[in-house]
Design an enzyme around this catalytic site. Sequence first.
Site, PDB file in Angstrom:
ATOM      1  N   LYS A 237     -25.372   5.070  20.887  1.00 32.47           N
ATOM      2  CA  LYS A 237     -24.371   5.399  19.870  1.00 32.47           C
ATOM      3  C   LYS A 237     -23.587   6.663  20.213  1.00 32.47           C
ATOM      4  O   LYS A 237     -22.396   6.776  19.900  1.00 32.47           O
ATOM      5  CB  LYS A 237     -25.049   5.536  18.512  1.00 32.47           C
ATOM      6  CG  LYS A 237     -25.597   4.229  17.955  1.00 32.47           C
ATOM      7  CD  LYS A 237     -26.234   4.457  16.589  1.00 32.47           C
ATOM      8  CE  LYS A 237     -26.652   3.124  15.946  1.00 32.47           C
ATOM      9  NZ  LYS A 237     -27.672   2.427  16.713  1.00 32.47           N
TER      10      LYS A 237
ATOM     11  N   GLU B  88     -24.649  12.460  11.767  1.00 35.49           N
ATOM     12  CA  GLU B  88     -23.348  12.138  11.194  1.00 35.49           C
ATOM     13  C   GLU B  88     -23.256  12.718   9.791  1.00 35.49           C
ATOM     14  O   GLU B  88     -24.271  12.832   9.081  1.00 35.49           O
ATOM     15  CB  GLU B  88     -23.139  10.623  11.115  1.00 35.49           C
ATOM     16  CG  GLU B  88     -22.920   9.949  12.448  1.00 35.49           C
ATOM     17  CD  GLU B  88     -22.689   8.459  12.317  1.00 35.49           C
ATOM     18  OE1 GLU B  88     -22.867   7.931  11.201  1.00 35.49           O
ATOM     19  OE2 GLU B  88     -22.332   7.824  13.318  1.00 35.49           O
TER      20      GLU B  88
ATOM     21  N   HIS C 230     -30.741   1.152   4.401  1.00 37.96           N
ATOM     22  CA  HIS C 230     -29.922   0.873   5.583  1.00 37.96           C
ATOM     23  C   HIS C 230     -30.101  -0.546   6.120  1.00 37.96           C
ATOM     24  O   HIS C 230     -29.549  -0.871   7.178  1.00 37.96           O
ATOM     25  CB  HIS C 230     -30.198   1.885   6.698  1.00 37.96           C
ATOM     26  CG  HIS C 230     -30.107   3.313   6.257  1.00 37.96           C
ATOM     27  ND1 HIS C 230     -28.939   3.881   5.786  1.00 37.96           N
ATOM     28  CD2 HIS C 230     -31.051   4.294   6.189  1.00 37.96           C
ATOM     29  CE1 HIS C 230     -29.165   5.131   5.458  1.00 37.96           C
ATOM     30  NE2 HIS C 230     -30.425   5.411   5.692  1.00 37.96           N
TER      31      HIS C 230
ATOM     32  N   GLU D   4     -18.595  -1.976  14.116  1.00 34.94           N
ATOM     33  CA  GLU D   4     -19.007  -1.555  12.774  1.00 34.94           C
ATOM     34  C   GLU D   4     -18.301  -0.255  12.392  1.00 34.94           C
ATOM     35  O   GLU D   4     -18.236   0.690  13.188  1.00 34.94           O
ATOM     36  CB  GLU D   4     -20.522  -1.383  12.710  1.00 34.94           C
ATOM     37  CG  GLU D   4     -21.275  -2.678  13.005  1.00 34.94           C
ATOM     38  CD  GLU D   4     -22.703  -2.652  12.499  1.00 34.94           C
ATOM     39  OE1 GLU D   4     -23.137  -1.604  11.984  1.00 34.94           O
ATOM     40  OE2 GLU D   4     -23.375  -3.690  12.612  1.00 34.94           O
TER      41      GLU D   4
ATOM     42  N   GLU E 275     -20.502   2.062  15.380  1.00 33.62           N
ATOM     43  CA  GLU E 275     -21.170   1.542  16.565  1.00 33.62           C
ATOM     44  C   GLU E 275     -20.657   0.140  16.865  1.00 33.62           C
ATOM     45  O   GLU E 275     -19.967  -0.467  16.047  1.00 33.62           O
ATOM     46  CB  GLU E 275     -22.687   1.496  16.358  1.00 33.62           C
ATOM     47  CG  GLU E 275     -23.132   0.549  15.249  1.00 33.62           C
ATOM     48  CD  GLU E 275     -24.600   0.683  14.910  1.00 33.62           C
ATOM     49  OE1 GLU E 275     -25.033   1.818  14.673  1.00 33.62           O
ATOM     50  OE2 GLU E 275     -25.295  -0.344  14.880  1.00 33.62           O
TER      51      GLU E 275
ATOM     52  N   ASN F 114     -22.115  -3.652  18.107  1.00 31.69           N
ATOM     53  CA  ASN F 114     -23.235  -4.531  18.415  1.00 31.69           C
ATOM     54  C   ASN F 114     -22.761  -5.549  19.437  1.00 31.69           C
ATOM     55  O   ASN F 114     -21.894  -6.380  19.151  1.00 31.69           O
ATOM     56  CB  ASN F 114     -23.744  -5.230  17.153  1.00 31.69           C
ATOM     57  CG  ASN F 114     -24.428  -4.254  16.219  1.00 31.69           C
ATOM     58  OD1 ASN F 114     -25.383  -3.589  16.596  1.00 31.69           O
ATOM     59  ND2 ASN F 114     -23.914  -4.137  15.012  1.00 31.69           N
TER      60      ASN F 114
ATOM     61  N   ARG G 170     -23.559  -8.367  20.678  1.00 27.86           N
ATOM     62  CA  ARG G 170     -24.294  -9.628  20.532  1.00 27.86           C
ATOM     63  C   ARG G 170     -23.757 -10.357  19.308  1.00 27.86           C
ATOM     64  O   ARG G 170     -22.911  -9.843  18.580  1.00 27.86           O
ATOM     65  CB  ARG G 170     -25.787  -9.348  20.339  1.00 27.86           C
ATOM     66  CG  ARG G 170     -26.056  -8.352  19.204  1.00 27.86           C
ATOM     67  CD  ARG G 170     -27.504  -8.235  18.866  1.00 27.86           C
ATOM     68  NE  ARG G 170     -27.793  -7.114  17.995  1.00 27.86           N
ATOM     69  CZ  ARG G 170     -27.601  -7.062  16.687  1.00 27.86           C
ATOM     70  NH1 ARG G 170     -27.057  -8.119  16.077  1.00 27.86           N
ATOM     71  NH2 ARG G 170     -27.902  -6.007  15.972  1.00 27.86           N
TER      72      ARG G 170
END
Length: 634
Positions: free
Chosen positions: A116, A200, A235, A275, A293, A295, A297
């Site tokens: 990240k 963050e 989360h 995202e 971030e 992903n 996949r």
Amino acid sequence: MIAKLLIANRGEIACRIIRTARALGVATVAVYSDADAKALHVRQADEAVHIGPSPAAESYLVGERIIAAAKATGAEAVHPGYGFLSENADFAQAVLDAGLIWVGPKPASIRAMGLKDAAKQLMRAAGVPVTPGYDGSDQSVERLTKEAEAIGYPVLIKAVAGGGGKGMRKVDAPEDFVAALESCRREAKASFGNDEVLLEKWITSPRHIEVQVFGDAHGNVVHLFERDCSLQRRHQKVIEEAPAPGMDAATREAICAAAVRAAKAVDYEGAGTIEFIADASEGLRADRIFFMEMNTRLQVEHPVTEEITGVDLVEWQLRVASGEPVPLRQEELSINGWAIEARLYAEDPAKGFLPSPGRIDALFLDNRARIETGVEDGDEVNAFYDPMIAKIVVHGEDREAARQALLSALNNSYVAPLQTNQGFLFECAALDEFAHEELDTGLIEREGDALMPDTEPPQTVIDAAARRYRRDYLDWSQPSFTPEGALRSELFGFRLNADGRQTVVLHTSKGAKSGDSSRHDEDFGIPTTMTSDGVIFVTERGQTYVFSVRGDNSEGATAAHDGDILAPMPGKVIAVDVSEGQAVTAGQRLLVLEAMKMEHALTAPFDGVVAELSASEGAQVQVEALLARVVAAE
């Protein structure tokens, strides 16, 4: 087109890939561990290869065994699904080095987005807005503490290699930072083999918005619009939808364009998700949406994108991996209606959503919805992997139509005897705030106990069970019944899922007549089912109540001592913080249990002394094993 495909995954995603492969005429090879020898994905595939013991680290995460299985069966390609090795660049490279096709992005793209901190730096260079924070290489406690203070509390600690909510902690005050950092690092190390973190700024009204992107080897990248995954608990995504509520055309254009830039920056091929986190304090605005971030996949929530665009993303993956271009141009893609997905898990909301593994004796999922599952009646949800039972996906002409379809699907499904989050999902979807598009990632936490379903059956449920019992179980030829019906009370054992039994008196009503068993008791308007062995399932507001008509009035096991610290599920003890004879205070952490890839801290129930300590670090324990005993202070 690929002729034979090995699926390096399990459960519902393996079954999902098999479905598309079969439609395309592609033969499939499943892999399985000891625990999955009889799993649904093994039964559905054309071939299956055993790859090791039950723990994922000894089977699904051993890339050499998966590649050997592909070679042995003549598979041309490997599809990683999601989770496990799906974002492991070294595994992707090993697949390619073995002369196989990798159904996913290039290893270099995975590496670029895999951490990240590095991904955020790359996105800054590509002109993609990123969340304020710290992603430097100095990982000392002193530096991270200093940076957290500079950012300002609350802050979010995130594992740089994390995902799925693991290795992530919100910290509200400086005095809590070091303990949260320690826990986050330990969980990240166990889940991803990397304990580095980034920090963050915590956004106070956050919306989780993500964009589906797709690239090919010919330089094409398109987006398939956005999804909203803001309804989360700790989360972890709970309910996802597409498109995002409150998204205007200008903001959609801006966020989707940023996602395409992000994908092009890493020369992306295949399915991926960018995202973003949005500061929604004044609604969705393009200048308040930040990259989080990527992903690299397929995502768990990909079906909602498929539902609104009409495409099959797995088919796209296989075509692009075979060398074909992306099947549609950007101008050929459009949004049709609304889709919502709910994740149905074997977990117990009454016990902090702890996983509830075990055998599924009865399973009915409303077939009016799209169901993505990896289990059937008689299958096991085992303790080694994610406890997902199914994804329930609905589509409607607008958001309210889709929401009502989801409520209906949740209220017309049942799973037994496992505890599930089904009733919790219903209450989430029924929230006024959710209905009125007033959502953010903190909504579930704010609602708290209001989202917990009733564990005791309301009278309407008892009445419905009694009516079903009288109609389908009792012998209507008995003299005590007349054609007009009769008031009658019947005593039988009641059990709520598998949690224990108690005796209840069911007051049946007049006027029923015998007939064939059906799913719905129309007189009460509550879905009911009765099995041939005399078990009644009644579902109200998504919560399934299970009634046994055998008259089992046994008291069950003696209740545990109030100070007994029992294992809430099978798992591994990874930390013991106290010793026998030590004085403890209420809420003090005694030990940490790792299960289902998550840490669970067990604390003292009251002030007292640790009179007995059975747990030791590294020990594997079974559910309800006595780990420690605390006696009250004198």
